[in-house]
Design an enzyme around this catalytic site. Structure first.
Site, mmCIF file in Angstrom:
data_model
loop_
_atom_site.group_PDB
_atom_site.id
_atom_site.type_symbol
_atom_site.label_atom_id
_atom_site.label_comp_id
_atom_site.label_asym_id
_atom_site.label_seq_id
_atom_site.Cartn_x
_atom_site.Cartn_y
_atom_site.Cartn_z
ATOM 1 N N ASP A 212 0.824 -1.210 0.000
ATOM 2 C CA ASP A 212 0.000 0.000 0.000
ATOM 3 C C ASP A 212 0.857 1.259 0.000
ATOM 4 O O ASP A 212 0.657 2.171 -0.816
ATOM 5 C CB ASP A 212 -0.900 -0.019 1.239
ATOM 6 C CG ASP A 212 -2.209 0.709 0.999
ATOM 7 O OD1 ASP A 212 -2.612 0.836 -0.168
ATOM 8 O OD2 ASP A 212 -2.811 1.152 1.983
ATOM 9 N N ASP A 255 -9.755 -1.453 1.843
ATOM 10 C CA ASP A 255 -9.621 -0.882 3.182
ATOM 11 C C ASP A 255 -10.752 -1.320 4.107
ATOM 12 O O ASP A 255 -10.743 -1.008 5.303
ATOM 13 C CB ASP A 255 -9.592 0.647 3.094
ATOM 14 C CG ASP A 255 -8.367 1.141 2.355
ATOM 15 O OD1 ASP A 255 -7.283 0.573 2.568
ATOM 16 O OD2 ASP A 255 -8.498 2.073 1.552
#
Length: 424
Positions: A212, A255
């Protein structure tokens, strides 16, 4: 738990409908919707894991999967980046719309079926059963090869409505139709993906933490893919009403799903230990909410895109370890594993539905010799099929939905808040 879960469904539905008529600040909208999806998905995962052996459709992530995933995700992400760069956006939109129109119907149906059937008492409804022996090349079809459909008229109504929503999204692409599919994919992802153990969960989250941060801060790849692909792999939060084009902030499904499957693991750990207060789940859920708040706060202060897992991964793993440390159960937590249970489930399923050597080889994709001596090449994707309801069809659609969620993770991730006007 059923009453609380139904309440969560009600609030999720309200968050899909109310913002169309009344403005809700994107911060508040996000901080209501995302935690609700994690909570509801975790409860559904607990119910799925408690099913009898052979009935659960949960897929377990192995240590090898967890270690490989950041590399596979990176490869797929970069491939999509090249596709976005060299293929016209119009062609991509058509392809993606057709794909998600198909799997979206299955995703919404799988998410709605259980609560709607429970609400309307479908147990007493008449059931219709059909079997299709699709392996037509066999002279003597085996019962285990049959494609089974078992449904009620309510199931047909739910699937028809799900298809209508999915097709409407493919045509209109409105934010609330996008959210309908995003909510369904999030619930299904958390419910159906099981981390094999606490250690595997830590490996997966740590790998995606690096993934990420690198792709958001280190390159333009994530932003380019996010801009170039319009797909329901995010939850959208309108920043205004009555204007066109409608400005929206977005939260990628990764997420929600990735931390969500870890939070769900902690709920099952509580359940296995018989802890009614659910300390591990409570601590992890609170950590997820606080990590989300921190992400939003940092993003707002610096007015720049933020990789959410930079904050969510330490929050979730840290909360689990601190809770175990406070309770003196660190060793037990580190040893917690669900892999043996998954294997036992497969064995039980095989015992419950015995198959001949011929059918077993066919399922594994081998060349086998049929009883009349004719060689047949039969390769079938390994999919764990359900045993009730529209089980067979559900599993196929659901598996491909989860493959998308887990393979590309969130390379189209929409924590890229800084798209053109995409900052809050």
């Amino acid at each position: 738990m059923s009453a609380n879960l139904n309440l969560a469904y009600g609030v999720i539905l309200a968050m899909l409908v109310v913002p169309q008529f009344m403005f809700i600040h994107p911060y508040l909208h996000l901080l209501i919707m995302a935690p609700l999806l994690v909570w509801a998905g975790s409860q559904r995962a607990l119910l799925e894991s408690s099913k009898a052996p052979g009935e659960s459709q949960m897929e377990t992530v192995s240590k090898k999967d967890a270690m490989q995933f950041p590399f596979i995700g990176s490869a797929v992400l970069f491939t999509l980046y090249i596709v976005v760069k060299f293929i016209k956006k119009e062609y991509l939109d058509i392809l993606i719309s057709c794909y998600f129109a198909l799997i979206g119907a299955g995703g919404i149906f799988n998410s709605l079926r259980a609560p709607v059937n429970q609400l309307l008492g479908a147990e007493s409804m008449k059931r219709f059963t059909f079997k299709i022996n699709w392996k037509f090349w066999k002279r003597e079809p085996i019962e285990d090869d049959a494609f089974a459909l078992d449904f009620t008229l309510l199931d047909v109504a739910i699937f028809s409505g799900s298809t209508a929503i999915s097709m409407s999204y493919a045509y209109f692409k409105t934010w609330w139709l996008n959210n309908c599919l995003g909510v369904a994919f999030s619930l299904q992802g958390i419910e159906m993906i099981s981390l094999g153990s606490f250690v595997i969960g830590c490996i997966l989250l740590a790998g995606l933490f690096v993934y990420d941060v690198f792709w958001v801060f280190g390159t333009e790849v994530m932003v380019s893919v996010a801009k170039g692909i319009n797909a329901p792999i995010k939850i959208m939060f309108p920043k205004a009403l009555g204007v066109k084009p409608l400005p929206c902030s977005m939260l990628g499904l990764g997420d929600i799903v990735i931390p969500g499957i870890f939070v769900a693991l902690m709920l099952r750990f509580d359940s296995k230990k018989g802890l009614a207060s659910q300390p591990y789940f409570t601590a992890n859920f609170a950590a997820y909410v606080l990590g989300l708040c921190l992400t939003v706060g940092v993003m707002h202060f610096f007015d720049a895109a933020q990789p959410a897992l930079l904050y969510l991964v330490p929050a979730c793993i840290g909360a689990a370890l601190l809770t175990a440390l406070a309770r003196g159960e660190v060793k037990e937590l580190l040893k917690y594993s669900e892999e043996k249970k998954a294997g036992a489930t497969d064995d039980a399923a095989a015992a419950a539905s015995p198959a001949t050597d011929e059918s077993r080889k066919d399922k594994e994709g081998e060349v086998y010799l049929s009883e009349d001596g004719e060689r047949v090449l039969g390769w079938v994707v390994k999919v764990r099929f359900g045993r009730g309801g529209l089980g067979d069809m559900e599993a196929v659609v659901n598996e491909w939905t989860l493959v998308w969620l887990m393979l590309i993770y969130d390379q189209m991730r929409m924590w890229v808040w800084a798209l053109a006007d995409g900052r809050l």
